[in-house]
Scaffold this active site. Sequence first.
Site, PDB file in Angstrom:
ATOM      1  N   LYS A 172       0.957  -1.266  -0.105  1.00  0.00           N
ATOM      2  CA  LYS A 172       0.070  -0.001  -0.084  1.00  0.00           C
ATOM      3  C   LYS A 172       0.740   1.327  -0.014  1.00  0.00           C
ATOM      4  CE  LYS A 172      -4.236  -2.034   1.829  1.00  0.00           C
ATOM      5  NZ  LYS A 172      -5.050  -2.018   2.955  1.00  0.00           N
ATOM      6  N   TYR A 212     -10.858 -10.323   9.154  1.00  0.00           N
ATOM      7  CA  TYR A 212     -12.038 -10.964   8.802  1.00  0.00           C
ATOM      8  C   TYR A 212     -11.305 -12.494   8.785  1.00  0.00           C
ATOM      9  CZ  TYR A 212      -9.965  -9.955   4.335  1.00  0.00           C
ATOM     10  OH  TYR A 212      -9.059  -9.892   3.316  1.00  0.00           O
ATOM     11  N   LYS A 237       2.782   7.191  17.030  1.00  0.00           N
ATOM     12  CA  LYS A 237       2.325   7.080  15.806  1.00  0.00           C
ATOM     13  C   LYS A 237       0.957   7.590  15.838  1.00  0.00           C
ATOM     14  CE  LYS A 237       3.984   2.590  14.259  1.00  0.00           C
ATOM     15  NZ  LYS A 237       3.262   1.155  14.084  1.00  0.00           N
TER      16      LYS A 237
HETATM   17  P1  NDP Z   1      -0.464  -2.483  10.431  1.00  0.00           P
HETATM   18  O1  NDP Z   1       0.501  -3.384  10.384  1.00  0.00           O
HETATM   19  O2  NDP Z   1      -0.211  -1.255   9.542  1.00  0.00           O
HETATM   20  O3  NDP Z   1      -0.934  -1.840  11.716  1.00  0.00           O
HETATM   21  C1  NDP Z   1      -0.812  -2.695  13.031  1.00  0.00           C
HETATM   22  C2  NDP Z   1      -1.295  -2.059  14.003  1.00  0.00           C
HETATM   23  O4  NDP Z   1      -1.777  -2.954  15.371  1.00  0.00           O
HETATM   24  C3  NDP Z   1      -0.436  -1.047  14.899  1.00  0.00           C
HETATM   25  O5  NDP Z   1      -1.283   0.057  15.180  1.00  0.00           O
HETATM   26  C4  NDP Z   1       0.189  -1.891  15.820  1.00  0.00           C
HETATM   27  O6  NDP Z   1       0.580  -1.185  16.965  1.00  0.00           O
HETATM   28  C5  NDP Z   1      -0.970  -2.675  16.335  1.00  0.00           C
HETATM   29  N1  NDP Z   1      -0.705  -3.896  17.057  1.00  0.00           N
HETATM   30  C6  NDP Z   1      -0.152  -4.941  16.309  1.00  0.00           C
HETATM   31  N2  NDP Z   1      -0.254  -6.155  17.554  1.00  0.00           N
HETATM   32  C7  NDP Z   1      -0.541  -5.284  18.780  1.00  0.00           C
HETATM   33  C8  NDP Z   1      -0.855  -5.794  19.893  1.00  0.00           C
HETATM   34  N3  NDP Z   1      -0.661  -7.041  20.410  1.00  0.00           N
HETATM   35  N4  NDP Z   1      -1.499  -5.039  20.928  1.00  0.00           N
HETATM   36  C9  NDP Z   1      -1.734  -3.663  20.580  1.00  0.00           C
HETATM   37  N5  NDP Z   1      -1.537  -3.057  19.032  1.00  0.00           N
HETATM   38  C10 NDP Z   1      -0.865  -3.941  18.302  1.00  0.00           C
HETATM   39  O7  NDP Z   1      -1.806  -3.077   9.993  1.00  0.00           O
HETATM   40  P2  NDP Z   1      -2.927  -2.675   9.260  1.00  0.00           P
HETATM   41  O8  NDP Z   1      -3.330  -1.294   9.486  1.00  0.00           O
HETATM   42  O9  NDP Z   1      -2.843  -2.784   7.693  1.00  0.00           O
HETATM   43  O10 NDP Z   1      -4.191  -3.787   9.434  1.00  0.00           O
HETATM   44  C11 NDP Z   1      -4.896  -3.839  10.909  1.00  0.00           C
HETATM   45  C12 NDP Z   1      -6.125  -4.791  10.731  1.00  0.00           C
HETATM   46  O11 NDP Z   1      -6.880  -4.316   9.918  1.00  0.00           O
HETATM   47  C13 NDP Z   1      -5.560  -6.165  10.425  1.00  0.00           C
HETATM   48  O12 NDP Z   1      -6.331  -7.076  11.266  1.00  0.00           O
HETATM   49  C14 NDP Z   1      -6.029  -6.338   8.671  1.00  0.00           C
HETATM   50  O13 NDP Z   1      -6.404  -7.701   8.626  1.00  0.00           O
HETATM   51  C15 NDP Z   1      -7.148  -5.589   9.127  1.00  0.00           C
HETATM   52  N6  NDP Z   1      -7.803  -4.780   7.585  1.00  0.00           N
HETATM   53  C16 NDP Z   1      -8.980  -5.253   7.218  1.00  0.00           C
HETATM   54  C17 NDP Z   1      -9.277  -4.897   6.170  1.00  0.00           C
HETATM   55  C18 NDP Z   1     -10.832  -5.176   5.638  1.00  0.00           C
HETATM   56  O14 NDP Z   1     -11.110  -4.784   4.518  1.00  0.00           O
HETATM   57  N7  NDP Z   1     -11.598  -5.708   6.335  1.00  0.00           N
HETATM   58  C19 NDP Z   1      -8.658  -3.716   5.366  1.00  0.00           C
HETATM   59  C20 NDP Z   1      -7.358  -3.428   5.897  1.00  0.00           C
HETATM   60  C21 NDP Z   1      -6.863  -4.058   6.902  1.00  0.00           C
HETATM   61  P3  NDP Z   1       2.166  -0.449  16.897  1.00  0.00           P
HETATM   62  O15 NDP Z   1       2.110   0.745  16.155  1.00  0.00           O
HETATM   63  O16 NDP Z   1       2.459  -0.061  18.463  1.00  0.00           O
HETATM   64  O17 NDP Z   1       3.075  -1.509  16.505  1.00  0.00           O
END
Ligand code: NDP
Length: 271
Positions: free
Chosen positions: A64, A215, A154
């Site tokens: 992306k 999902y 962030k």
């Molecule tokens: P990114 O990798 O860009 O971001 C991940 C985020 O999750 C960060 O804010 C990270 O925090 C946080 N995180 C990860 N693990 C933990 C944890 N154990 N505890 C707390 N925070 C945590 O991922 P995306 O934004 O691309 O995706 C996020 C979710 O959205 C995924 O589940 C993905 O499948 C879903 N999604 C669904 C879509 C749909 O069409 N339904 C489309 C796009 C995404 P930190 O910054 O501290 O690392």
Amino acid sequence: MTDQYALIGNPLSHTKSPLIHETFAGETAQSLTYVAIEAEAFAPAVDRFRAQGGKGMNVTAPFKLDAFAYATDLSERARLAGAVNAMRFEGDRVFAENFDGVGLVNDIQRNLGFELKGRRVLILGAGGAARGALLPLLEQNPAQLVMVNRTLEKAQALRQQFADVENFTIMTYADLVGERFDIVLNATSASLRGDLPPVPADVFSPQGLAYELAYGKGLTPFLRLAKGAGVHQLADGVGMLVEQAAEAFLWWRGMRPDTRGLIHKLTIPLV
Ligand code: NDP
């Protein structure tokens, strides 16, 4: 020649996008092909697809940000999200959009029947999906939109982009004790590993909505926490997936397909 579209990402073994777009094409009597391109490198694969006459692409992880850099014309939504999930090719120009957030909002309001206006909304996470959701969520005038993220900086950096928006607040997970929200959105990727972000169970309102953006995972730890807190409306991100696809289809083809039948077909029971 039949118009060609594709999804680019890696891995793509479980993608539903070809099925979704072929269903939309059938339903709207549009002649097109839609394939999944599992690429090692972004730009060479997109260049090849364009050279073959490709009209547009969806973009998923991990590309992306590459698509953001590749685009010649970014929409406001894509610019604010810092990420692109759909491209349209016209000669040398690459128009780029991000429909993830509008897909989420459409699913919450049209399909699940929850108005965002005037509600207290909590979003967990500040990654790509959360960033894409911010502008479409704020456009609905929630009473308050609170973002929390494990890495606070962030979320604070995002807050600066919306410096003049009064109903948008950053908190820490610890600040959430004693707070309650109508709609809680899990935009972290914790569920993909079976983990739970450190969110207290009393943030949920029983009459509210708990929404997991991931999902196909059934009852994730986040949804299980919400269910245990008595929330009766639980949802995962399948509706968001189909709705963002419908927005891309409309942008490419000028026609909005019906989404409800497909969402119903792709939904895995949350038990
Ligand atoms: P990114 O990798 O860009 O971001 C991940 C985020 O999750 C960060 O804010 C990270 O925090 C946080 N995180 C990860 N693990 C933990 C944890 N154990 N505890 C707390 N925070 C945590 O991922 P995306 O934004 O691309 O995706 C996020 C979710 O959205 C995924 O589940 C993905 O499948 C879903 N999604 C669904 C879509 C749909 O069409 N339904 C489309 C796009 C995404 P930190 O910054 O501290 O690392």
